[in-house]
Motif scaffolding. Structure first.
Motif, PDB file in Angstrom:
ATOM      1  N   GLU A   1      -7.080   4.226-125.855  1.00 18.03           N
ATOM      2  CA  GLU A   1      -8.467   3.885-125.586  1.00 18.03           C
ATOM      3  C   GLU A   1      -8.648   2.490-125.013  1.00 18.03           C
ATOM      4  O   GLU A   1      -9.714   2.156-124.536  1.00 18.03           O
ATOM      5  CB  GLU A   1      -9.272   4.011-126.887  1.00 18.03           C
TER       6      GLU A   1
ATOM      7  N   SER B   1      -9.357   2.920-121.230  1.00 21.87           N
ATOM      8  CA  SER B   1     -10.154   4.088-120.839  1.00 21.87           C
ATOM      9  C   SER B   1     -11.421   3.634-120.094  1.00 21.87           C
ATOM     10  O   SER B   1     -12.022   2.619-120.446  1.00 21.87           O
ATOM     11  CB  SER B   1     -10.526   4.871-122.092  1.00 21.87           C
ATOM     12  N   PRO B   2     -11.815   4.339-119.037  1.00 23.95           N
ATOM     13  CA  PRO B   2     -11.262   5.600-118.527  1.00 23.95           C
ATOM     14  C   PRO B   2     -10.274   5.421-117.382  1.00 23.95           C
ATOM     15  O   PRO B   2      -9.880   6.388-116.744  1.00 23.95           O
ATOM     16  CB  PRO B   2     -12.521   6.304-118.022  1.00 23.95           C
ATOM     17  N   TYR B   3      -9.869   4.165-117.084  1.00 19.60           N
ATOM     18  CA  TYR B   3      -9.079   3.905-115.887  1.00 19.60           C
ATOM     19  C   TYR B   3      -7.577   4.101-116.105  1.00 19.60           C
ATOM     20  O   TYR B   3      -6.860   4.485-115.186  1.00 19.60           O
ATOM     21  CB  TYR B   3      -9.327   2.474-115.410  1.00 19.60           C
TER      22      TYR B   3
ATOM     23  N   LYS C   1      -4.306   4.543-119.445  1.00 21.94           N
ATOM     24  CA  LYS C   1      -4.008   4.745-120.862  1.00 21.94           C
ATOM     25  C   LYS C   1      -2.738   3.982-121.229  1.00 21.94           C
ATOM     26  O   LYS C   1      -1.865   3.760-120.388  1.00 21.94           O
ATOM     27  CB  LYS C   1      -3.841   6.233-121.189  1.00 21.94           C
TER      28      LYS C   1
ATOM     29  N   LYS D   1      -9.940  -4.296-116.716  1.00 19.78           N
ATOM     30  CA  LYS D   1     -10.229  -3.972-118.104  1.00 19.78           C
ATOM     31  C   LYS D   1      -9.733  -5.097-118.994  1.00 19.78           C
ATOM     32  O   LYS D   1      -8.611  -5.581-118.847  1.00 19.78           O
ATOM     33  CB  LYS D   1      -9.531  -2.663-118.486  1.00 19.78           C
TER      34      LYS D   1
END
Length: 373
Positions: free
Chosen positions: A32, A35-37, A39, A338
């Protein structure tokens, strides 16, 4: 949305507490985080912080320098296979190299040959040890099947596993060493000036080139077999800037140079489209490798690492000082970024694996494998 962020922070806090209290080194699945790019395939906390960049050998294992030891991890699972302490003193401060069936790592007083299974072999010790030197030796396989070792104020030519051949020294500090199949390139200097020079396999000088007053520099060989240098100035002002050079390796002359108002230029990386990329002053720069013309630049918040290149999927990856991972297209478009931990940082260049996944190491000692979705 706020509730989800609270839950996410709590999960990260729990994982961090587990690492601290139990010394956990087994793989942790935390898909997570990106996520969503992307894992996270696995994530571990290294028992010791890395002191140089990891090496991926052809056996698909990851060799990580930590102090004067090598930690070996399975790339697929994140499992630690073994740990070996070198028969040398001081830290490993430069990435190990793979040459033939062996790995070579350098510490403050020499280099060691290590088998892929972790068995320790031949060592070459430097005597006397340079007084006050904390930097590990730089090892370069190169011309005439020799190993070239730069440390302190000297460069050594060695027959791997056997004998000392020659020593070169002008009594200046060795900043960096790099070799191709014909020449060894050495940057040496002091507080006043830096000099780039080329040596042949006998340790004889072929040419030299002045770089001015620099605090460090990084070399790469790339398109058209030219030599590329990123040099950081000893001081940054209107007269002194960071520079990227493209150098003719035969003549020792600059083909072009490119200036950046920064003193934190990263090592140069290469894309499959005859472009070079590097980071400086929280920007990603892309230049034409043949002409030095800027193709584009992209500001990235708190950019802190060099640039990793995925030529298959045409993506660049980098890390930030606030726990960010960046994914950028070859055209300079930010695809995603992220932040996994605002109190951590990624200052080492990520590593691209053959399947397109990414190995990332953080300043807090977290090692993780990420798959871009």
């Amino acid at each position: 949305m706020a509730f989800r962020q609270i839950i996410k922070k709590n999960v990260l806090l729990i994982i961090s507490i587990i690492f601290v209290l139990t010394g956990l080194t087994a793989p942790v699945h935390a898909g997570e985080l990106f996520s969503p790019y992307a894992k996270t395939d696995w994530m571990i906390k290294c028992p010791s912080k890395l002191t140089a960049g990891p090496l991926i050998a052809p056996n698909n294992l990851l060799y990580c320098p930590a102090g004067n030891a090598i930690l070996c991890y399975n790339i697929e699972t994140g499992k630690r296979e073994w740990e070996r302490k070198l028969d040398l003193s001081g830290q490993i401060t430069h990435s190990p190299v793979f040459n033939g069936p062996n790995i070579y790592a350098g510490a403050a007083n020499g280099i060691q040959q290590i088998k892929l299974n972790g068995s320790l072999n031949w060592t070459f010790k430097i005597s006397p040890l340079n007084k006050g030197s904390n930097s590990g030796a730089i090892v370069c396989p190169g011309p005439s099947n020799l190993l070239y070792v730069g440390t302190g104020d000297s460069v050594y030519g060695l027959e791997a596993g056997k004998n000392f051949i020659w020593r070169y020294s002008s009594e200046k500090n060795i900043f960096d060493c790099l070799s191709d199949d014909q020449r060894l390139y050495v940057c040496e200097g002091d507080k006043q000036s830096g000099t780039l020079l080329a040596l042949n396999s006998k340790g004889e000088r072929i040419w030299s080139m002045t770089l001015g007053a620099i605090k460090n520099m990084r070399m790469s060989t790339g398109p058209n077999e030219n030599l590329y240098v990123a040099a950081n100035p000893a001081k940054l002002d209107e007269y002194h800037r960071g520079k990227v050079y493209c150098i003719d390796p035969v003549k020792g002359k600059a083909i072009w140079d490119y200036s950046v108002k920064a003193d934190n230029l990263s090592q140069i990386s290469f894309s499959s489209e005859n472009k070079i990329v590097f980071s400086a002053a929280q920007k990603l720069y892309c230049l034409d490798a043949a002409t030095g013309a800027q193709e584009w630049s992209l500001p990235l918040i708190n950019l802190a690492s060099g640039i990793a290149v995925d030529s298959t999927n045409k993506r660049f990856y980098a890390g930030g000082s606030d726990g960010r991972i960046f994914s950028i297209s070859f055209s300079g478009k930010s695809l995603w970024q992220k932040q996994f931990d605002e109190k951590d940082a990624v200052s080492r260049t990520p590593i691209i694996l053959q399947d397109g996944s990414i190995i990332v190491y953080t300043n807090k000692g977290v090692l993780m494998k990420i798959s871009d979705l």
